[in-house]
Design a protein around this motif. Sequence first.
Motif, PDB file in Angstrom:
ATOM      1  N   ARG A  44       0.778  -1.052   0.037  1.00  0.00           N
ATOM      2  CA  ARG A  44      -0.168   0.146   0.037  1.00  0.00           C
ATOM      3  C   ARG A  44       0.909   1.071  -0.188  1.00  0.00           C
ATOM      4  O   ARG A  44       2.033   1.447   0.825  1.00  0.00           O
ATOM      5  CB  ARG A  44      -0.973  -0.089   1.066  1.00  0.00           C
ATOM      6  N   GLY A  45       0.297   2.254  -0.682  1.00  0.00           N
ATOM      7  CA  GLY A  45       1.217   3.379  -0.982  1.00  0.00           C
ATOM      8  C   GLY A  45       1.490   4.248   0.296  1.00  0.00           C
ATOM      9  O   GLY A  45       2.491   5.049   0.312  1.00  0.00           O
ATOM     10  N   GLU A  46       0.595   4.036   1.174  1.00  0.00           N
ATOM     11  CA  GLU A  46       0.757   4.939   2.498  1.00  0.00           C
ATOM     12  C   GLU A  46       1.582   4.505   3.585  1.00  0.00           C
ATOM     13  O   GLU A  46       1.716   4.896   4.629  1.00  0.00           O
ATOM     14  CB  GLU A  46      -0.614   5.376   2.806  1.00  0.00           C
ATOM     15  N   MET A  47       2.196   3.182   3.194  1.00  0.00           N
ATOM     16  CA  MET A  47       3.023   2.539   4.252  1.00  0.00           C
ATOM     17  C   MET A  47       4.271   2.753   4.294  1.00  0.00           C
ATOM     18  O   MET A  47       5.151   2.008   3.552  1.00  0.00           O
ATOM     19  CB  MET A  47       2.733   1.059   4.267  1.00  0.00           C
ATOM     20  N   ALA A  48       4.850   3.794   4.405  1.00  0.00           N
ATOM     21  CA  ALA A  48       6.249   4.046   4.145  1.00  0.00           C
ATOM     22  C   ALA A  48       7.141   3.145   4.855  1.00  0.00           C
ATOM     23  O   ALA A  48       8.317   2.731   4.333  1.00  0.00           O
ATOM     24  CB  ALA A  48       6.533   5.627   4.635  1.00  0.00           C
ATOM     25  N   LEU A  49       7.061   2.950   6.111  1.00  0.00           N
ATOM     26  CA  LEU A  49       7.754   2.194   6.911  1.00  0.00           C
ATOM     27  C   LEU A  49       7.908   0.662   6.320  1.00  0.00           C
ATOM     28  O   LEU A  49       9.036   0.166   6.264  1.00  0.00           O
ATOM     29  CB  LEU A  49       7.385   2.066   8.391  1.00  0.00           C
ATOM     30  N   ALA A  50       6.921   0.026   5.859  1.00  0.00           N
ATOM     31  CA  ALA A  50       6.691  -1.191   5.314  1.00  0.00           C
ATOM     32  C   ALA A  50       7.416  -1.365   4.157  1.00  0.00           C
ATOM     33  O   ALA A  50       8.220  -2.068   3.831  1.00  0.00           O
ATOM     34  CB  ALA A  50       5.187  -1.658   5.190  1.00  0.00           C
ATOM     35  N   GLN A  51       7.247  -0.344   3.106  1.00  0.00           N
ATOM     36  CA  GLN A  51       8.032  -0.183   2.056  1.00  0.00           C
ATOM     37  C   GLN A  51       9.684  -0.059   2.245  1.00  0.00           C
ATOM     38  O   GLN A  51      10.224  -0.921   1.534  1.00  0.00           O
ATOM     39  CB  GLN A  51       7.621   1.035   1.178  1.00  0.00           C
ATOM     40  N   GLU A  52      10.065   0.489   3.166  1.00  0.00           N
ATOM     41  CA  GLU A  52      11.409   0.757   3.519  1.00  0.00           C
ATOM     42  C   GLU A  52      12.088  -0.866   4.049  1.00  0.00           C
ATOM     43  O   GLU A  52      12.966  -1.157   3.692  1.00  0.00           O
ATOM     44  CB  GLU A  52      11.709   1.783   4.440  1.00  0.00           C
ATOM     45  N   ARG A  53      11.266  -1.223   4.940  1.00  0.00           N
ATOM     46  CA  ARG A  53      11.909  -2.364   5.624  1.00  0.00           C
ATOM     47  C   ARG A  53      11.775  -3.667   4.673  1.00  0.00           C
ATOM     48  O   ARG A  53      12.809  -4.456   4.299  1.00  0.00           O
ATOM     49  CB  ARG A  53      10.776  -3.001   6.776  1.00  0.00           C
ATOM     50  N   VAL A  54      10.806  -3.743   3.713  1.00  0.00           N
ATOM     51  CA  VAL A  54      10.688  -4.638   2.737  1.00  0.00           C
ATOM     52  C   VAL A  54      11.777  -4.320   1.794  1.00  0.00           C
ATOM     53  O   VAL A  54      12.647  -5.387   0.989  1.00  0.00           O
ATOM     54  CB  VAL A  54       9.516  -4.906   1.914  1.00  0.00           C
ATOM     55  N   ALA A  55      12.147  -3.072   1.497  1.00  0.00           N
ATOM     56  CA  ALA A  55      13.014  -2.776   0.324  1.00  0.00           C
ATOM     57  C   ALA A  55      14.419  -3.117   0.857  1.00  0.00           C
ATOM     58  O   ALA A  55      15.317  -3.968  -0.024  1.00  0.00           O
ATOM     59  CB  ALA A  55      13.249  -1.381   0.032  1.00  0.00           C
ATOM     60  N   VAL A  56      14.901  -2.991   1.940  1.00  0.00           N
ATOM     61  CA  VAL A  56      16.270  -3.248   2.727  1.00  0.00           C
ATOM     62  C   VAL A  56      16.318  -4.616   2.667  1.00  0.00           C
ATOM     63  O   VAL A  56      17.136  -5.537   2.535  1.00  0.00           O
ATOM     64  CB  VAL A  56      16.155  -2.545   4.149  1.00  0.00           C
ATOM     65  N   ALA A  57      14.997  -5.348   3.235  1.00  0.00           N
ATOM     66  CA  ALA A  57      15.064  -6.953   3.122  1.00  0.00           C
ATOM     67  C   ALA A  57      15.215  -7.467   1.949  1.00  0.00           C
ATOM     68  O   ALA A  57      16.180  -8.658   1.872  1.00  0.00           O
ATOM     69  CB  ALA A  57      13.908  -7.445   3.824  1.00  0.00           C
ATOM     70  N   LEU A  58      14.602  -7.148   0.875  1.00  0.00           N
ATOM     71  CA  LEU A  58      14.953  -7.626  -0.518  1.00  0.00           C
ATOM     72  C   LEU A  58      16.342  -7.670  -0.787  1.00  0.00           C
ATOM     73  O   LEU A  58      16.845  -8.289  -1.256  1.00  0.00           O
ATOM     74  CB  LEU A  58      14.057  -7.128  -1.444  1.00  0.00           C
ATOM     75  N   ASN A  59      16.856  -6.390  -0.734  1.00  0.00           N
ATOM     76  CA  ASN A  59      18.275  -6.057  -1.061  1.00  0.00           C
ATOM     77  C   ASN A  59      19.364  -6.774  -0.400  1.00  0.00           C
ATOM     78  O   ASN A  59      20.214  -7.395  -0.943  1.00  0.00           O
ATOM     79  CB  ASN A  59      18.558  -4.500  -0.587  1.00  0.00           C
ATOM     80  N   ASP A  60      19.007  -7.075   1.011  1.00  0.00           N
ATOM     81  CA  ASP A  60      19.953  -7.957   1.849  1.00  0.00           C
ATOM     82  C   ASP A  60      19.777  -9.470   1.303  1.00  0.00           C
ATOM     83  O   ASP A  60      20.677 -10.358   1.197  1.00  0.00           O
ATOM     84  CB  ASP A  60      19.566  -7.970   3.098  1.00  0.00           C
ATOM     85  N   ALA A  61      18.547  -9.869   1.019  1.00  0.00           N
ATOM     86  CA  ALA A  61      18.267 -11.349   0.430  1.00  0.00           C
ATOM     87  C   ALA A  61      18.841 -11.494  -0.883  1.00  0.00           C
ATOM     88  O   ALA A  61      19.252 -12.540  -1.039  1.00  0.00           O
ATOM     89  CB  ALA A  61      16.684 -11.700   0.552  1.00  0.00           C
ATOM     90  N   TYR A  62      18.772 -10.527  -1.604  1.00  0.00           N
ATOM     91  CA  TYR A  62      19.265 -10.818  -2.974  1.00  0.00           C
ATOM     92  C   TYR A  62      20.798 -10.980  -2.797  1.00  0.00           C
ATOM     93  O   TYR A  62      21.651 -12.112  -3.393  1.00  0.00           O
ATOM     94  CB  TYR A  62      19.033  -9.529  -3.891  1.00  0.00           C
ATOM     95  N   ALA A  63      21.458 -10.147  -1.878  1.00  0.00           N
ATOM     96  CA  ALA A  63      23.079 -10.025  -1.843  1.00  0.00           C
ATOM     97  C   ALA A  63      23.361 -11.467  -1.243  1.00  0.00           C
ATOM     98  O   ALA A  63      24.468 -11.872  -1.404  1.00  0.00           O
ATOM     99  CB  ALA A  63      23.491  -8.857  -0.830  1.00  0.00           C
ATOM    100  N   ALA A  64      22.540 -11.832  -0.498  1.00  0.00           N
ATOM    101  CA  ALA A  64      22.833 -13.146   0.312  1.00  0.00           C
ATOM    102  C   ALA A  64      22.425 -14.517  -0.624  1.00  0.00           C
ATOM    103  O   ALA A  64      22.936 -15.831   0.019  1.00  0.00           O
ATOM    104  CB  ALA A  64      22.140 -13.193   1.607  1.00  0.00           C
ATOM    105  N   GLY A  65      22.066 -14.392  -1.834  1.00  0.00           N
ATOM    106  CA  GLY A  65      21.752 -15.463  -2.429  1.00  0.00           C
ATOM    107  C   GLY A  65      20.387 -15.894  -2.366  1.00  0.00           C
ATOM    108  O   GLY A  65      20.050 -17.232  -2.890  1.00  0.00           O
ATOM    109  N   TYR A  66      19.281 -15.375  -1.520  1.00  0.00           N
ATOM    110  CA  TYR A  66      18.171 -16.037  -1.369  1.00  0.00           C
ATOM    111  C   TYR A  66      17.237 -15.744  -2.627  1.00  0.00           C
ATOM    112  O   TYR A  66      16.130 -16.503  -2.536  1.00  0.00           O
ATOM    113  CB  TYR A  66      17.680 -15.578  -0.053  1.00  0.00           C
ATOM    114  N   ILE A  67      17.391 -14.737  -3.254  1.00  0.00           N
ATOM    115  CA  ILE A  67      16.488 -14.430  -4.140  1.00  0.00           C
ATOM    116  C   ILE A  67      17.504 -14.069  -5.632  1.00  0.00           C
ATOM    117  O   ILE A  67      18.493 -13.945  -5.589  1.00  0.00           O
ATOM    118  CB  ILE A  67      15.908 -12.962  -3.990  1.00  0.00           C
ATOM    119  N   GLY A  68      16.616 -14.362  -6.740  1.00  0.00           N
ATOM    120  CA  GLY A  68      17.153 -14.000  -7.985  1.00  0.00           C
ATOM    121  C   GLY A  68      17.706 -15.335  -8.532  1.00  0.00           C
ATOM    122  O   GLY A  68      16.908 -16.341  -8.796  1.00  0.00           O
TER     123      GLY A  68
END
Lengths: 355, 204
Positions: free
Chosen positions: A136-160
């Motif tokens: 949801r657009g209004e959920m700034a903190l959720a967007q930030e937390r998920v973005a960081v988690a995705l970036n970390d999970a990509y770097a660690a080889g769990y996604i991609g």
Amino acid sequence: MTGTYAHAPGFIVGDRPKIVTSRFEYEDSYTLTRYLATDGYQGLRAALSRPANEVHDEVRTATVLGRGGAGFPAGTKWGLTPQGVYPRYLVVNGDESEPGTYKDRLLMERDPHQLIEGCLIACYAAGLSQCFLYIRGEMALAQERVAVALNDAYAAGYIGKNILGTHFSVDIVLHWGAGAYVVGEETALIESLEGNRGMPRLKPPFFPAANGLYGQPTIVNNVETLANLPWLMCNGAEAYTAIGTKTSPGTRMVAVSGHVKRPGVYEIVNGVTTFRDLLYKEEFCGGIRNNNELKAFVPGGGSAPWFTPDQLDLPFEGSQVGAAGSMLGSGAIMVMDETTDIPAAALTLTRFYAH
Amino acid sequence: MSRLSEGNIRLAKEIIGRYPRPRSAMIPLLHMAQQQDGYITNDAMVHIGELVGSTSAEVYGTASFYEMFKFEPVGKYLVNICGTLSCALMGSEELMHYAEHKLGVKMGGTTDDGMFTLEHAECQAACTEAPCLQVNYRYRFRVTAADFDSLIDDLSAGRLVDEIPAHGTVARVGQHIPRDRGVGAIPPESVTEAPVWLDGKAAL
């Protein structure tokens, strides 16, 4: 699979089972470090150690009910895609906006890796080639937390590409909205994801499982539904169905707001915990504020018909609540005490739906 | 200055590349434009249309559906007070009246100094923390009149700049898919066969 992982997240924490909120007690619950220290991504490993169709069967056997509102079993929903038509997509519905509801926001803010792991398990099991995580657009903190988690999970080889060194490869794309209640409806969500005005499509012909995103088979699952999958893969369907009842296994998150002593979000046992337990027991809301009388309550989100104290002993079980004339919907309970002006309260909800 | 900047064009192309169809990037790019300029300008919509292959009218058609997009300047701080049931039960109407009085504007209005725009919002998904509000989509929970006073004072004095960015910025962190890790968009027309992992064998 039961017992394979001794520290599998939160089989029983305290006196209540916690399937999706077991990490909420940690300050740093949203970090990859904490996630890995609490058996994070073990459900993905367990899933990838089996053929995809067996993982799908496990989810089907567990009868993981959709937590978005309709309560349709996820394993069955995945099976509705037409044979042999590819690519298939996963769209995660994180556009939580039903009045009174907010469990998905907490799951995204406080345990984003659990959701990501759930998405990966679903993509593996149902052969979904790309995942779009719509917040949801209004959920700034959720967007930030998920973005960081995705970036970390990509770097660690769990996604991609070649996840955990296997031939399983999938991207998870973070997408977000811009304010519109109706987009929580799954065909409207797809319209919005295609860059259009978020208006619902006509069903039929647009059943997303057959004809969804870009006209392709598309599974739309709610955040909480997917968040159940890591635990399920670690512990197995037998352990999952041992909690709750046959028709409503596992747990579910409910948000209780309004005139109670301790409003909050609680993980309750499906089919077993009653509204009376939830509103009055000390471990939950602890009673009505100022020890007032209960006048009415909304049992399942702003769209659900209201209940009176006569219905307090109903458990959180879809068919029983349905037979009593309402629905469990999205897990939002709004409580009104004896001081409430009921017509005025009804008017605020009516204004919301007109909106 | 309202076409996307060089830096934003690079980022826009990266975002477009994640989707099987460029048009799917439209809402993310509209947010980018709003972050750049504080609101959505006509030039930005023309530019976004060029980037995703749509007309500016189509971009406006999409953008105008969504409440978060503003087509004229709003205050640096957009204050959205929730008025849906759980908040109404806990006194949001009184809070709205108080806010109007404090800021000297009606709901929908912007203060003369351009600092604050006040809006009536629907459910913000924080119902157990009622009444709640958001400032540029950052929450404040169980807000009393005194809380509202100190919030406005802190914002006016610039004490919350680290926590609450100016209107236009929602998430301060975005996704970044490393080039060597990403699979890339899967367009429907490029795929006819089942994913390789549906081979009946365990992947690990």
